[in-house]
Design an enzyme around this catalytic site. Structure first.
Site, PDB file in Angstrom:
ATOM      1  N   HIS A  83       0.829  -1.206   0.000  1.00  0.00           N
ATOM      2  CA  HIS A  83       0.000   0.000   0.000  1.00  0.00           C
ATOM      3  C   HIS A  83       0.868   1.264   0.000  1.00  0.00           C
ATOM      4  CE1 HIS A  83      -4.076  -1.627   0.496  1.00  0.00           C
ATOM      5  NE2 HIS A  83      -3.529  -2.556   1.258  1.00  0.00           N
TER       6      HIS A  83
ATOM      7  N   ASP B 166      -0.212  -4.618   6.002  1.00  0.00           N
ATOM      8  CA  ASP B 166      -1.201  -5.570   5.494  1.00  0.00           C
ATOM      9  C   ASP B 166      -1.169  -5.681   3.969  1.00  0.00           C
ATOM     10  OD1 ASP B 166      -4.298  -3.776   5.093  1.00  0.00           O
ATOM     11  OD2 ASP B 166      -2.282  -2.949   5.233  1.00  0.00           O
ATOM     12  N   GLU B 167      -1.701  -6.781   3.505  1.00  0.00           N
ATOM     13  CA  GLU B 167      -1.999  -7.035   2.096  1.00  0.00           C
ATOM     14  C   GLU B 167      -0.802  -6.887   1.153  1.00  0.00           C
ATOM     15  OE1 GLU B 167      -6.751  -6.173   1.856  1.00  0.00           O
ATOM     16  OE2 GLU B 167      -5.446  -4.503   1.332  1.00  0.00           O
ATOM     17  N   VAL B 168       0.323  -7.473   1.530  1.00  0.00           N
ATOM     18  CA  VAL B 168       1.443  -7.589   0.591  1.00  0.00           C
ATOM     19  C   VAL B 168       1.175  -8.815  -0.273  1.00  0.00           C
ATOM     20  CG1 VAL B 168       3.903  -8.031   0.349  1.00  0.00           C
ATOM     21  CG2 VAL B 168       3.086  -6.444   2.095  1.00  0.00           C
TER      22      VAL B 168
ATOM     23  N   GLN C  54      -6.086  -4.550  -4.623  1.00  0.00           N
ATOM     24  CA  GLN C  54      -6.697  -3.371  -5.240  1.00  0.00           C
ATOM     25  C   GLN C  54      -6.262  -3.158  -6.690  1.00  0.00           C
ATOM     26  OE1 GLN C  54      -5.252  -3.352  -2.164  1.00  0.00           O
ATOM     27  NE2 GLN C  54      -7.154  -3.283  -0.974  1.00  0.00           N
TER      28      GLN C  54
END
Length: 845
Positions: free
Chosen positions: A428, A514-516, A470
């Site tokens: 992100h 988060d969200e790697v 995303q």
């Protein structure tokens, strides 16, 4: 509800009528653009978003040489047979490009064309594409906004009526349990009693304050000036009518409030306790107190003793995806302060924006805080979330200057709110990455190679391929680079200096985590170099621990604690040929603070918060099922917001049980009932783990929040439920072992809460600090024995209706006890200030 709502079962067309917006093709050519959503049958029923392009100019739209750009949360697809006529290409993130194919036929004047775009999961209005603009091949750096594409919406599908019926039945339960709220302080205090008479508060009343409470006395005097138009002196002592702020021994954040006929006495050992007592006094005032100036106000004489249940009562405010101005942030702080929320988790940095100035790294805001269209995307960030082509337009572009941010810190600190900044890393991070690449290019042109590489966040030769949730393919920092830690040191140091200048406490910095996505760092020369020199790093998966250990060392050098999303306490393992995340007990020693969001059924993370707490991590419960305020409040198609983790109305945070949230699961992410057996094998919270649950946090992500009004709509009244659950004592219904008794107690408590909400707190927010645009729920509507019945969540809401197809307004007939008219009937609920919620449509045949 199934995954595509009821659209699969509806034999109806849902039109999104769009007022005409024009785009100049040349000085003499222009066109209208609209879109509608319908259901088409082609073997199976698919949700379709239909783009309608109408040529109202005098020349044809050519067969080539143009493209329309737009943002879409969903992944739009052209039906295979149509791709030779027009195509949709994914650019990056949520940005797409619609352009003509080889067989595209020029659009003649006066004609229109429809382009069917298939999208998965069209459930509500927030799913539709946004931010349309047109680009000519001859001038590729210029985007022409296509205006007025917000959909006007009318619908009638069976599920909408079913939802309305469910709301009607829920309202019936609430109304049948309704009683006058006996407690007028909000959130509910530990002890409360009324004395049977009132205290008449008047303008100019003196404030007698201990010197330790000067700041709180000054804020109170400002409130009294707003209410009465007369200045209240702050005095060290005095006799007669007064508001007294008194210091006495008690728990740090506790207070006592005593009101008699002549005096208000607020006692506490700390300025924080005094501040909370003042907020309680403000909620005792009549709800319309902030509407204008008064000569006096009657306040019930009460005795109250109070203290918070949790020390961490937080709102996570995302201003990175879509920006909110400094003035709006200060307004949110005012709201938080009134309801005794004490943590603003400030999500300043993400893929779509870097929102705070760092003087020595100007590209962070020159590039990272600007979104818009250009051929060279390195100039700034691409449009996201419908922000459009214009680089000067809110909410896509914008940032807080250093002075702005310091002002926010001071304002929050005065109101006993701690601001926790979030530096989202290593995923992100696209805004920071592209900003530092721009800095690199600028300095390389001048020959300063070492300086150019000093803060670089990417290995420019990295061939790793990945795609984030995303849709980004270039948003992860390469943590093997030494320059990454130079950058982190620089940014963390700048935050420390700003907090020091503001005189505000800085205890922790949230580092994201988060969200790697899978695939990062796998083909990086920098990673290969690190693994050859540092034997603790055997491959890409070891980089996670490497990164957070090094960043934690930087934070520790400033005596700061690390906060992050749950992944900072996890590690990836391979079991049975499959990779999964498990609790990493080796990191507990660093005293990380984890914000845990994932408790979704079926993910294996239902008990993750409890596993982390039991292992020794400090845990903030940010459960997606109950605390994601950006989610739609219900399943109505017209209700805005995300829904990937379920639906979150005001009741979800209210019935959240922090120490046993398995018990409060009533529905899954699709709205289906939950079988309690799914939790049988899940880890329960131990006594040691219970001590590690430090508080509750609601998250307000901003993908669908483009205006201050929408922010307030999504925040309220949910925030009041959060405030109640985070502050008030553990309710009896949450612990009673008898399910029938628990359910009865809960219904009474929820009804009492709604009474306080609609009788006192929301009417107060119509005027408090310029007023808040809170959500007004749609009425429940049901067809019974040939008559249409309607109800609202509270008698304080009025229902109006029309039978001629026009939208109900404040002058429409007032609903009383049923409507017998045949045909289409529209209903709306209105509050006392005249604002209304969504329209409900029903056909009485």
């Amino acid at each position: 509800m199934n995954d595509i709502l009821s659209l699969k079962r509806a034999a109806l067309v849902i039109l999104l009528l769009v007022s005409s917006g024009t785009v100049c093709f040349s000085q003499s050519r222009k066109s209208d653009f609209a879109y509608k959503m319908q259901v088409k049958k082609a073997g199976m029923v698919k949700p379709v978003c239909t783009f309608v392009l109408r040529n109202t100019g005098s020349e044809a739209l050519p067969a080539a040489g143009w493209a329309i750009y737009f943002n879409s949360i969903k992944d739009p697809k052209i039906e295979e047979g149509d791709t030779s006529f027009y195509q949709v290409s994914h650019i990056n993130g949520d940005l797409y490009r619609l352009h003509p194919g080889k067989k595209f036929i020029p659009l003649l004047p006066g004609k229109q064309m429809s382009i069917d775009i298939y999208q998965q999961f069209l459930k509500n209005v927030s799913d539709f594409p946004a931010g349309f603009y047109l680009v000519w091949d001859k001038n590729p750096s210029k985007g022409y906004p296509i205006k007025n594409t917000d959909p006007g919406f009318t619908s009638l599908i069976p599920e909408e009526q079913q939802i309305s019926q469910q709301i009607f039945e829920q309202n019936e339960i609430v109304l049948s349990n309704r009683s006058l709220s006996s407690v007028k302080i909000f959130p509910t205090p530990l002890k409360y009693s009324e004395k049977g008479f009132t205290y008449k508060m008047k303008g100019g009343v003196g404030i007698i304050s201990d010197p330790a409470f000067h700041n709180e006395a000054t804020l109170l005097a400002s409130d009294l000036l707003t209410l009465f138009g007369l200045k209240s002196p702050v005095l060290p002592s005095g006799s007669g009518p007064a508001i007294v702020l008194k210091k006495m021994p008690m728990a740090a954040d506790a207070y006592k409030l005593e009101i008699d006929k002549e005096r208000v006495v607020i006692s506490a050992s700390s300025s924080t306790g005094i501040f909370y007592g003042i907020q309680s006094l403000k909620t005792l005032l009549p709800p319309d107190s902030w509407k204008g100036k008064h000569s006096s106000l009657d306040v019930p004489a009460v005795a109250a003793e109070d203290a918070p249940r949790f020390g961490h009562r937080a709102i996570m405010l995302d201003v990175a995806r879509n920006f909110q101005t400094k003035q709006q942030v200060l307004k949110v702080i005012d709201l938080m302060a009134l309801y005794k929320l004490n943590i603003l988790h400030f999500h300043l940095i993400d893929d779509e924006g870097w929102r705070v100035e760092v003087k020595d790294l100007p590209e962070l805001t020159q590039v990272g805080a600007v979104r818009g269209h250009r051929t060279n995307s390195s100039d700034y960030l691409p449009p996201s979330h419908g922000s459009g082509a214009d680089i000067n337009k809110l909410p896509g572009s914008g940032f807080y200057s250093r002075e702005d941010f310091i002002e926010i810190l001071k304002y929050a600190n005065e109101r006993h709110i701690q601001v926790i900044p979030e530096i989202e890393t290593p995923g992100h991070a696209r805004a920071a990455i592209k900003a530092m690449e721009a800095r690199y290019r600028r300095l390389m042109k001048t020959g300063f190679k070492a300086e150019a590489e000093k803060y670089l966040l990417t290995d420019l030769s990295d061939k790793s391929v990945y795609k984030s949730v995303q849709g980004w393919n270039d948003n992860v920092i390469n943590v093997a680079l030494p320059s990454v830690y130079t950058f982190m040191e620089k940014v963390i140091g700048e935050f420390v200096r700003m907090y020091k200048e503001a005189g505000a406490p800085l205890v922790t910095i949230h580092m994201g985590g988060d969200e790697v996505p899978a695939g990062v760092w796998e083909n990086s020369g920098a990673v290969s170099k690190l693994t050859s020199t540092d034997k603790s790093v055997k491959g890409p998966e070891d980089l996670w621990k490497y990164f957070f250990t090094r960043v934690n060392s930087i934070l520790s050098s400033y005596n700061l604690q690390m906060s992050g999303w749950e992944e900072i306490g996890l590690r990836k393992v391979t079991e049975g040929g499959k990779k999964r995340m498990v609790v990493d007990t080796s990191m507990v020693k660093y005293n990380f603070r984890t914000d845990v969001w994932n408790n979704l059924i079926g993910t294996g993370a239902e008990d993750l918060a409890y596993r982390l707490a039991n292992a020794g991590y400090k845990v903030v419960l940010s459960n997606v099922t109950n605390m994601y305020f950006d989610f739609a409040s219900d399943q109505s198609f017209k209700e805005p917001g995300m829904y990937w983790g379920g639906y979150v109305g005001a009741e979800k945070p209210f019935y959240f049980i922090p120490y046993n949230y398995f018990r409060n699961f009533k529905e899954d992410d699709l709205g289906n009932p939950v079988d309690p057996s799914v939790f049988e094998e899940k880890e329960r919270l131990t006594e040691a783990g219970r001590a590690n649950i430090i508080g509750l946090q609601a998250a307000l992500w901003s993908e669908t929040i483009t205006t201050p009004q929408r922010l307030e709509y999504m925040l309220l009244p949910k925030l009041l439920s959060l405030a109640e659950r985070a502050w008030a004592a553990d309710p009896a219904w949450a612990t009673d072992p008898d399910p029938a008794v628990s359910e009865k107690l809960y219904r009474l408590a929820w009804s009492d809460f709604l009474t306080n909400l609609w009788d006192r707190e929301l009417p107060r927010l119509d005027y408090y600090h310029r007023g808040f645009s809170y959500r007004i729920p749609a009425p429940g509507v049901i067809l019974k024995n040939g008559r249409v019945l309607a109800n609202a969540e509270s008698p304080k809401l009025t229902i109006r209706y029309t039978i001629d197809g026009t939208e109900p307004n404040a002058g429409s007939p007032l609903y009383k006890d049923g409507v017998s008219s045949k045909g289409t009937i529209l209903f709306k609920a209105f509050n006392a200030a005249g604002r209304s919620g969504n329209t409900v449509k029903i056909i009485n045949k």
